[in-house]
Design a protein around this motif. Structure first.
Motif, PDB file in Angstrom:
ATOM      1  N   SER A  20       0.830  -1.214   0.000  1.00  0.00           N
ATOM      2  CA  SER A  20       0.000   0.000   0.000  1.00  0.00           C
ATOM      3  C   SER A  20       0.860   1.258   0.000  1.00  0.00           C
ATOM      4  O   SER A  20       0.544   2.239  -0.686  1.00  0.00           O
ATOM      5  N   PRO A  40      -7.437  -2.382  -2.926  1.00  0.00           N
ATOM      6  CA  PRO A  40      -6.832  -3.486  -2.169  1.00  0.00           C
ATOM      7  C   PRO A  40      -6.682  -4.775  -2.979  1.00  0.00           C
ATOM      8  O   PRO A  40      -5.679  -5.472  -2.834  1.00  0.00           O
ATOM      9  N   GLU A  41      -7.643  -5.086  -3.829  1.00  0.00           N
ATOM     10  CA  GLU A  41      -7.539  -6.324  -4.626  1.00  0.00           C
ATOM     11  C   GLU A  41      -6.359  -6.272  -5.587  1.00  0.00           C
ATOM     12  O   GLU A  41      -5.653  -7.265  -5.771  1.00  0.00           O
ATOM     13  N   LYS A  48      -3.227  -6.680  -3.526  1.00  0.00           N
ATOM     14  CA  LYS A  48      -3.048  -8.091  -3.134  1.00  0.00           C
ATOM     15  C   LYS A  48      -2.449  -8.894  -4.282  1.00  0.00           C
ATOM     16  O   LYS A  48      -1.547  -9.711  -4.068  1.00  0.00           O
ATOM     17  N   GLU A  91      -3.754  -8.243   4.532  1.00  0.00           N
ATOM     18  CA  GLU A  91      -4.570  -7.174   3.957  1.00  0.00           C
ATOM     19  C   GLU A  91      -4.640  -5.949   4.867  1.00  0.00           C
ATOM     20  O   GLU A  91      -5.016  -4.880   4.419  1.00  0.00           O
ATOM     21  N   ASN A  92      -4.286  -6.108   6.141  1.00  0.00           N
ATOM     22  CA  ASN A  92      -4.450  -5.028   7.113  1.00  0.00           C
ATOM     23  C   ASN A  92      -3.184  -4.744   7.898  1.00  0.00           C
ATOM     24  O   ASN A  92      -3.256  -4.368   9.064  1.00  0.00           O
ATOM     25  N   VAL A 150      -2.181  -3.404   2.604  1.00  0.00           N
ATOM     26  CA  VAL A 150      -1.595  -4.669   2.147  1.00  0.00           C
ATOM     27  C   VAL A 150      -0.087  -4.649   2.334  1.00  0.00           C
ATOM     28  O   VAL A 150       0.583  -3.685   1.973  1.00  0.00           O
TER      29      VAL A 150
END
Length: 145
Positions: A81, A95-96, A99, A128-129, A137
């Motif tokens: 990120s 986010p996808e 990832k 993811e967090n 990510v």
């Protein structure tokens, strides 16, 4: 006959290379390739990303987990990120998409680490967090216990 698929779906080598050559400069291509195959450093029995290790030290404690694997996991952490924080490409903030990029980077790191250290086993993590004090990510690796 058996087809062994590439890491990324939808490979069309000639088209993909032509598109890369048309849209990216040599410098941009080299930067992507360097990210897929970074420098690693082995100190004692631990493996680190060299660029991340320079900001830490072998005996430096972190506030999360001071086991050898914990230090590896912390020092080898990369926030996907954060990489795209200033990007103007809207999709790079999804986010996808982050990832997917993280999984691809881990796949290349896995190949390189297995080549360099065939007698070692590694764990690869995508979160993811965040894993530590970052958000979004991130990816990391450490040796299997």
């Amino acid at each position: 006959m058996k087809i062994h698929k590439g890491t990324i779906e939808g490979n069309d080598l000639e088209f993909d290379l032509a598109y890369i050559g048309y849209t990216l400069t040599i410098e941009q291509i080299l930067f992507v390739m360097k990210a897929m195959s970074p420098d690693f450093i082995q100190i004692n029995d631990n493996i680190y990303l060299l660029s991340h290790f320079k900001g830490y030290g072998e005996n430096e404690e972190n506030r999360f987990d001071n086991t050898p694997q914990g230090r590896e996991k912390y020092i080898n952490n990369l926030s996907i990120s954060d990489v795209f924080y200033f990007s103007e490409d809207i999709k790079s903030h999804e986010p996808e998409a982050q990832k997917k990029i993280g999984l691809y980077v881990l796949e290349f790191w896995k190949m390189r680490l297995n080549y360099l250290f065939p007698d070692k086993d590694f764990d690869f993590t995508l979160s993811e967090n965040g894993l530590f004090d970052e958000s979004g990510v991130c990816i990391t690796f450490c040796q299997s216990v």
